[in-house]
Scaffold this active site. Structure first.
Site, mmCIF file in Angstrom:
data_model
loop_
_atom_site.group_PDB
_atom_site.id
_atom_site.type_symbol
_atom_site.label_atom_id
_atom_site.label_comp_id
_atom_site.label_asym_id
_atom_site.label_seq_id
_atom_site.Cartn_x
_atom_site.Cartn_y
_atom_site.Cartn_z
ATOM 1 N N ARG A 35 -9.985 -3.371 -4.303
ATOM 2 C CA ARG A 35 -11.348 -3.849 -4.025
ATOM 3 C C ARG A 35 -12.272 -3.785 -5.240
ATOM 4 O O ARG A 35 -13.361 -4.364 -5.192
ATOM 5 C CB ARG A 35 -11.949 -3.080 -2.837
ATOM 6 N N ASP A 90 -15.430 2.240 2.905
ATOM 7 C CA ASP A 90 -15.145 0.827 3.210
ATOM 8 C C ASP A 90 -16.333 -0.087 2.916
ATOM 9 O O ASP A 90 -16.222 -1.308 3.048
ATOM 10 C CB ASP A 90 -14.763 0.680 4.684
ATOM 11 N N SER A 134 -8.736 11.535 2.212
ATOM 12 C CA SER A 134 -8.272 10.475 3.102
ATOM 13 C C SER A 134 -8.214 10.947 4.538
ATOM 14 O O SER A 134 -7.435 11.841 4.890
ATOM 15 C CB SER A 134 -6.878 9.989 2.675
ATOM 16 N N ARG A 189 0.826 -1.213 0.000
ATOM 17 C CA ARG A 189 0.000 0.000 0.000
ATOM 18 C C ARG A 189 0.864 1.270 0.000
ATOM 19 O O ARG A 189 1.922 1.309 0.616
ATOM 20 C CB ARG A 189 -0.965 -0.034 1.195
HETATM 21 C C1 S3P Z 1 -9.813 5.194 8.187
HETATM 22 C C2 S3P Z 1 -9.902 5.883 7.016
HETATM 23 C C3 S3P Z 1 -10.180 5.274 5.705
HETATM 24 C C4 S3P Z 1 -10.722 3.853 5.857
HETATM 25 C C5 S3P Z 1 -9.998 3.059 6.886
HETATM 26 C C6 S3P Z 1 -10.046 3.741 8.246
HETATM 27 C C7 S3P Z 1 -9.509 5.922 9.425
HETATM 28 O O1 S3P Z 1 -8.997 5.220 4.941
HETATM 29 O O2 S3P Z 1 -10.671 3.181 4.614
HETATM 30 O O3 S3P Z 1 -10.569 1.772 7.013
HETATM 31 O O4 S3P Z 1 -9.705 5.367 10.537
HETATM 32 O O5 S3P Z 1 -9.068 7.073 9.344
HETATM 33 P P1 S3P Z 1 -8.554 6.466 4.004
HETATM 34 O O6 S3P Z 1 -8.420 7.610 4.890
HETATM 35 O O7 S3P Z 1 -7.234 6.076 3.410
HETATM 36 O O8 S3P Z 1 -9.648 6.577 2.976
#
Ligand code: S3P
Length: 446
Positions: free
Chosen positions: A358, A327, A174, A129
């Site tokens: 995904r 998600d 994000s 990743r």
């Molecule tokens: C999360 C943010 C999301 C999500 C992950 C949990 C978090 O990721 O997909 O399961 O707790 O901040 P991204 O911020 O990369 O979209």
């Protein structure tokens, strides 16, 4: 913390209607942040409802390795004694992040403004990743990185002390990147600013304020969220009640909607508007999801959800909702596969860099289960069965690529199929939802 290396294949078979009442485990995002902020606070933090999945335990192990005391009491409550902002210790060994992108990116932020050198390692999924999205802003703040090719794990970071405050406009929607910068800002002199063109989950903002940080959220003239955190903050231990995870509830919401005769009550589901997109989209498709006893738990809106089998209709999913259900697309694809007509999803490019790609992985998985769909560069087009079960009976198992949400989504496809769906490995489910299998079995048996 990586789950057992031995894959555990499993066939999820149809068992008729799902009936009964369940409670899903604590929210993963809030659980990670409870441990991190508790570990940085002065005094004691008490947490009830913590998700005890492998991802959160990776965060706990890392915070212990940097000096915090984190213990589970016999009554299930977790007690954390923090080191104070700026007080993290040099870990003696590499920090093992297991499968957890959230642990990795948020902890990189936390550590980056401390005089610490830390190595982050993870499993095969996490090691694919991209970490450049946090390396870039944290480098501007003064941290130094030696990363594997393409900005990936394993990587070693040398934190900056003092770090330099920055103003950073998020190039991707994000919450992990936003949170990494805000957490770095905690131990940085001056004001660190994150500009968020598209709102993402706001647990970091809510919880940092709750722990006593001076954090403000404004909207600028372009309608973007501007989040400012004043550095060299003092955090004070808190009492936290973690609501149930809407991302975990989503599997059972979809299961109850698509299996005829189902009627399920899911208690204590967090419905923070930055997380609740899946409920709105499934309702738009015709799903019967009733909010019972809405209330506030730990500063977050929560309700019990009564979900009944419904005839779903395909829709064009508004890409604006993507961040609030990022998600939940794998399980939405399963719902769409049984709807009447076509569902079109766009704006999903971030799905390609989750625990697996995904889009491709769910396209392959649902094809094996007999669904009709095709992937596009940034989304999926699904032609539903108009309520008929998927054929199932796949000769070669669904490949889950160490992705818990692929495993659970295809488990739901299995209970909504004629011949069952076999997947290659159920062990990744323990990263976010350790009791998923018994909860599902209990609802089917009832
Ligand atoms: C999360 C943010 C999301 C999500 C992950 C949990 C978090 O990721 O997909 O399961 O707790 O901040 P991204 O911020 O990369 O979209």
């Amino acid at each position: 913390m990586s789950h057992s290396s031995q894959p555990r294949p499993h066939t999820f078979t149809p068992g008729g209607a799902l009936k009964g009442t369940i409670r899903v485990p604590g929210d993963k995002s809030i659980s990670h942040r409870s441990i991190m902020l508790g570990a940085l606070a002065i005094g004691e933090t008490r947490v009830t409802g913590l998700l005890e999945g492998e991802d959160v335990m990776s965060t706990a192990a890392a915070m212990r390795a940097m000096g915090a005391t984190i213990e589970k009491q016999p009554d299930g409550e977790w007690v954390i004694n923090g080191v104070g902002v700026g007080g993290l210790l040099q870990p003696e060994t590499a920090l093992d992040m297991g499968n957890s992108g959230t642990s990795t990116r948020l902890l990189m932020g936390l550590v980056s403004s401390h005089a610490i050198t830390a190595t982050f390692v993870g499993d095969a999924s996490l090691s694919k990743r991209p970490m450049g999205r946090v390396i870039d802003p944290l480098s501007t703040m003064g941290a130094q990185f030696t990363a594997s090719e393409g900005g990936r794990l394993p990587l070693t970071m040398q934190g900056a002390q003092p770090a330099v405050p920055i103003t950073y406009r998020l190039p991707v929607a994000s919450a992990q990147v936003k949170s990494a910068i805000l957490l770095a800002g905690l131990n940085t002199p001056g004001i660190t600013t994150v500009i968020e063109p598209v709102p993402t989950r706001d647990h970091s903002e809510r919880m940092l304020k709750g722990f006593g940080a001076n954090l403000t959220v404004d909207t600028n003239e372009d309608g973007e969220r501007v989040i400012r955190i004043h550095g060299e903050a003092n955090l004070t231990g808190q009492t936290i009640v973690v609501p149930g995870d809407p991302s975990s509830a989503a599997f059972f919401i979809v299961a109850a909607l698509i299996v005829p005769g189902s009627d399920v009550l899911i208690e204590n589901v967090g419905l923070n508007p930055t997380r609740a997109g899946i409920v709105a989209v499934l309702r738009q498709m015709g799903g019967s999801i009733e909010e019972v006893n809405p209330r506030i738990v730990g500063g977050e809106p929560v309700a019990d959800l009564r979900v009944r089998h419904s005839a779903l209709t395909g829709i064009e999913v508004d890409p604006a909702v993507v961040p609030s259900m990022v998600d939940e697309f794998p399980v939405l694809f399963v719902a769409a596969a049984l709807a009447q007509g076509r569902t079109v999803c766009t704006g999903l490019e971030e799905l390609r860099v989750k625990e697996s790609d995904r889009i491709t992985v769910m396209r392959e998985a649902l094809e094996l289960a007999g669904a009709t769909l095709h992937e596009t560069e940034d989304g999926m087009v699904i032609d539903g069965t108009n309520g008929a079960p998927l054929p199932g009976g796949n000769a070669s198992p669904v490949v889950t690529h160490l992705d818990h949400r692929i495993a659970m989504s295809m488990a739901i496809a299995g209970v909504a199929s004629t011949k069952g769906v076999t997947i290659d490995d159920v062990s990744p489910i323990a990263t976010s939802f350790p009791n998923f299998m018994p909860l599902l079995a209990g609802l089917v048996a009832a």
